[in-house]
Design an enzyme around this catalytic site. Structure first.
Site, PDB file in Angstrom:
ATOM      1  N   GLY A  10      -4.382  -0.243  -0.644  1.00  0.00           N
ATOM      2  CA  GLY A  10      -3.577   0.860  -0.117  1.00  0.00           C
ATOM      3  C   GLY A  10      -4.160   1.305   1.226  1.00  0.00           C
ATOM      4  N   THR A 105      -3.070  15.668  -3.565  1.00  0.00           N
ATOM      5  CA  THR A 105      -2.116  15.949  -2.492  1.00  0.00           C
ATOM      6  C   THR A 105      -1.785  17.432  -2.370  1.00  0.00           C
ATOM      7  OG1 THR A 105       0.225  15.637  -1.925  1.00  0.00           O
ATOM      8  CG2 THR A 105      -0.339  15.341  -4.213  1.00  0.00           C
ATOM      9  N   TYR A 129       6.439  13.609  -8.231  1.00  0.00           N
ATOM     10  CA  TYR A 129       5.188  13.062  -7.677  1.00  0.00           C
ATOM     11  C   TYR A 129       4.090  14.124  -7.716  1.00  0.00           C
ATOM     12  CZ  TYR A 129       1.840  11.728  -4.027  1.00  0.00           C
ATOM     13  OH  TYR A 129       0.688  11.472  -3.320  1.00  0.00           O
ATOM     14  N   LYS A 133       0.588  14.051  -9.861  1.00  0.00           N
ATOM     15  CA  LYS A 133      -0.735  14.149  -9.225  1.00  0.00           C
ATOM     16  C   LYS A 133      -1.508  15.346  -9.793  1.00  0.00           C
ATOM     17  CE  LYS A 133      -2.226  11.920  -6.410  1.00  0.00           C
ATOM     18  NZ  LYS A 133      -2.994  10.647  -6.522  1.00  0.00           N
TER      19      LYS A 133
HETATM   20  P1  NDP Z   1      -0.763   3.822  -0.669  1.00  0.00           P
HETATM   21  O1  NDP Z   1       0.648   3.956  -1.195  1.00  0.00           O
HETATM   22  O2  NDP Z   1      -0.985   3.259   0.676  1.00  0.00           O
HETATM   23  O3  NDP Z   1      -1.621   2.983  -1.685  1.00  0.00           O
HETATM   24  C1  NDP Z   1      -1.535   3.174  -3.056  1.00  0.00           C
HETATM   25  C2  NDP Z   1      -2.139   1.962  -3.714  1.00  0.00           C
HETATM   26  O4  NDP Z   1      -2.006   2.141  -5.123  1.00  0.00           O
HETATM   27  C3  NDP Z   1      -1.428   0.649  -3.342  1.00  0.00           C
HETATM   28  O5  NDP Z   1      -2.393  -0.316  -3.009  1.00  0.00           O
HETATM   29  C4  NDP Z   1      -0.720   0.269  -4.632  1.00  0.00           C
HETATM   30  O6  NDP Z   1      -0.702  -1.102  -4.888  1.00  0.00           O
HETATM   31  C5  NDP Z   1      -1.619   0.920  -5.658  1.00  0.00           C
HETATM   32  N1  NDP Z   1      -0.915   1.053  -6.922  1.00  0.00           N
HETATM   33  C6  NDP Z   1       0.301   1.584  -7.161  1.00  0.00           C
HETATM   34  N2  NDP Z   1       0.603   1.454  -8.468  1.00  0.00           N
HETATM   35  C7  NDP Z   1      -0.459   0.831  -9.044  1.00  0.00           C
HETATM   36  C8  NDP Z   1      -0.755   0.410 -10.356  1.00  0.00           C
HETATM   37  N3  NDP Z   1       0.097   0.569 -11.360  1.00  0.00           N
HETATM   38  N4  NDP Z   1      -1.938  -0.200 -10.587  1.00  0.00           N
HETATM   39  C9  NDP Z   1      -2.822  -0.395  -9.590  1.00  0.00           C
HETATM   40  N5  NDP Z   1      -2.592  -0.036  -8.321  1.00  0.00           N
HETATM   41  C10 NDP Z   1      -1.423   0.581  -8.058  1.00  0.00           C
HETATM   42  O7  NDP Z   1      -1.396   5.279  -0.808  1.00  0.00           O
HETATM   43  P2  NDP Z   1      -2.432   6.000   0.151  1.00  0.00           P
HETATM   44  O8  NDP Z   1      -3.592   5.112   0.426  1.00  0.00           O
HETATM   45  O9  NDP Z   1      -1.683   6.608   1.267  1.00  0.00           O
HETATM   46  O10 NDP Z   1      -2.887   7.193  -0.823  1.00  0.00           O
HETATM   47  C11 NDP Z   1      -4.228   7.329  -1.309  1.00  0.00           C
HETATM   48  C12 NDP Z   1      -4.305   8.602  -2.109  1.00  0.00           C
HETATM   49  O11 NDP Z   1      -3.971   9.728  -1.307  1.00  0.00           O
HETATM   50  C13 NDP Z   1      -3.368   8.661  -3.316  1.00  0.00           C
HETATM   51  O12 NDP Z   1      -4.018   9.300  -4.383  1.00  0.00           O
HETATM   52  C14 NDP Z   1      -2.219   9.526  -2.844  1.00  0.00           C
HETATM   53  O13 NDP Z   1      -1.575  10.184  -3.919  1.00  0.00           O
HETATM   54  C15 NDP Z   1      -2.934  10.494  -1.937  1.00  0.00           C
HETATM   55  N6  NDP Z   1      -2.104  11.081  -0.897  1.00  0.00           N
HETATM   56  C16 NDP Z   1      -1.343  10.278  -0.077  1.00  0.00           C
HETATM   57  C17 NDP Z   1      -0.543  10.828   0.887  1.00  0.00           C
HETATM   58  C18 NDP Z   1       0.285   9.974   1.796  1.00  0.00           C
HETATM   59  O14 NDP Z   1       0.923  10.526   2.700  1.00  0.00           O
HETATM   60  N7  NDP Z   1       0.308   8.648   1.643  1.00  0.00           N
HETATM   61  C19 NDP Z   1      -0.478  12.285   1.091  1.00  0.00           C
HETATM   62  C20 NDP Z   1      -1.335  13.029   0.196  1.00  0.00           C
HETATM   63  C21 NDP Z   1      -2.119  12.429  -0.751  1.00  0.00           C
HETATM   64  P3  NDP Z   1       0.563  -2.007  -4.494  1.00  0.00           P
HETATM   65  O15 NDP Z   1       0.488  -2.157  -3.007  1.00  0.00           O
HETATM   66  O16 NDP Z   1       0.303  -3.267  -5.249  1.00  0.00           O
HETATM   67  O17 NDP Z   1       1.778  -1.256  -4.943  1.00  0.00           O
END
Ligand code: NDP
Length: 297
Positions: A10, A105, A129, A133
């Protein structure tokens, strides 16, 4: 020290692979099974077994269900990945005496008012969502495991899809863009989040009383509209050929989405800055750096 990183690909997970590497032996997983280890947060039994097998001193959970609109029609899946899997990690961390580092978040808040949210402010998520969280946060605190939870906002990275890249793409194709101007927050770089995480882990190892919930975001504030203007202006100054001639501000109600969005995403980061003696740079510097990288200038 062994560190188990979940969600390695991610936005934040990718940057954590870099920032955590000097801290210890890093075992980084995505959702696939590798060498008998499973990082799929929908397979709770396999996740539990993986943690028992690795026996990490620190678990860093960067995996999450982040599809905000889709979560409205898949609440069980969002709750499993963001809520129940967090509970499993917390229970296993507690049993091992390991640290759990987790991300949440500003969407746990109602979005009302204009004051930056503090950690102890009442939570009231306005969408599935946010609720999922919050369930994760509550499960971690209830477990009694040693933990750090970082609530962040508006995350972007050079790798992966994000708002800035979408604006850049649209600005190349369209003469007019309409962008929401009444949601306010701070775009926060995945690289900043990962760097702060590594620094905080180092400190909390020696000062366990620093454990707890923290707000982590870049300094300053902006609307999505202001953010889009910054991105487009910067791309133009870098010599990008853009079709866009006007970026119009619109209100949230003019752009209906399946999930409601909070208007006030401001986070007060004083507790993090003071407890860990950290400086959080303004949002513009991080966005500018990411765009320069993306534009390859
Ligand atoms: P991303 O969406 O970029 O990454 C999330 C990751 O989680 C992806 O690699 C995805 O894998 C993985 N994932 C999803 N479902 C599963 C599953 N069932 N098993 C294993 N892996 C899974 O998120 P961010 O890096 O942006 O977010 C990081 C953190 O920050 C999270 O906790 C998010 O809630 C929080 N956050 C994010 C914000 C944003 O704007 N993005 C804002 C506020 C908080 P795959 O690619 O295979 O789907």
């Amino acid at each position: 020290m062994k560190i188990l990183l979940l969600g390695k690909n991610g936005q934040v997970g990718w940057e954590l692979q870099r920032s955590l590497a000097p801290l210890g032996e890093l075992i980084a997983l995505d959702r696939h099974v590798v060498g008998g280890l499973c990082g799929d947060l929908t397979n709770l039994d396999a996740l539990r077994e993986t943690i028992r097998q690795v026996r990490p001193g620190v678990i860093v959970n960067a995996a999450a269900y982040t599809a905000v609109d889709k979560a409205e029609s898949e609440p069980e899946l969002a709750d499993c990945v963001n809520g129940q899997a967090s509970r499993v990690m917390a229970e296993e961390a507690a049993a091992l005496g390991a640290w759990l580092i987790h991300y949440s978040t500003d969407y746990v808040f109602s979005g009302q008012g204009s004051m930056p949210w503090q950690e102890a402010d009442p939570v009231a998520p306005v969408n599935q969502y946010g609720a999922s969280k919050l369930a994760g946060e509550l499960a971690i605190t209830a477990s009694g495991c040693k933990h750090l939870i970082f609530r962040t906002s508006w995350v972007y990275g050079a790798r992966g899809n994000n708002f800035a890249k979408t604006m850049l793409r649209l600005a190349k194709d369209r003469e007019t863009l309409s962008v929401i101007s009444d949601q306010i927050g701070a775009p926060t770089g995945a690289d900043l989040i990962a760097d702060v995480t590594a620094l905080a882990i180092q400190q909390v190892m020696h000062s366990p009383q620093l454990a707890g919930l923290y707000h982590l975001a870049a300094s300053g504030e902006v609307s999505w509209h202001g953010y889009a203007c910054h991105v487009v202006g910067l791309a133009q100054s870098c010599g990008e050929q853009l079709a866009v001639k006007a970026i119009n501000p619109i209100v949230t109600t003019a752009y209906p989405t399946p999930a409601r969005r909070p208007l006030n995403s401001r986070l007060n980061t004083q507790k993090l800055r003071e407890n860990f003696s950290l400086h959080l740079p303004d949002w513009q510097s991080g966005v500018t750096r990411m765009l320069t990288e993306v534009l390859n200038k």
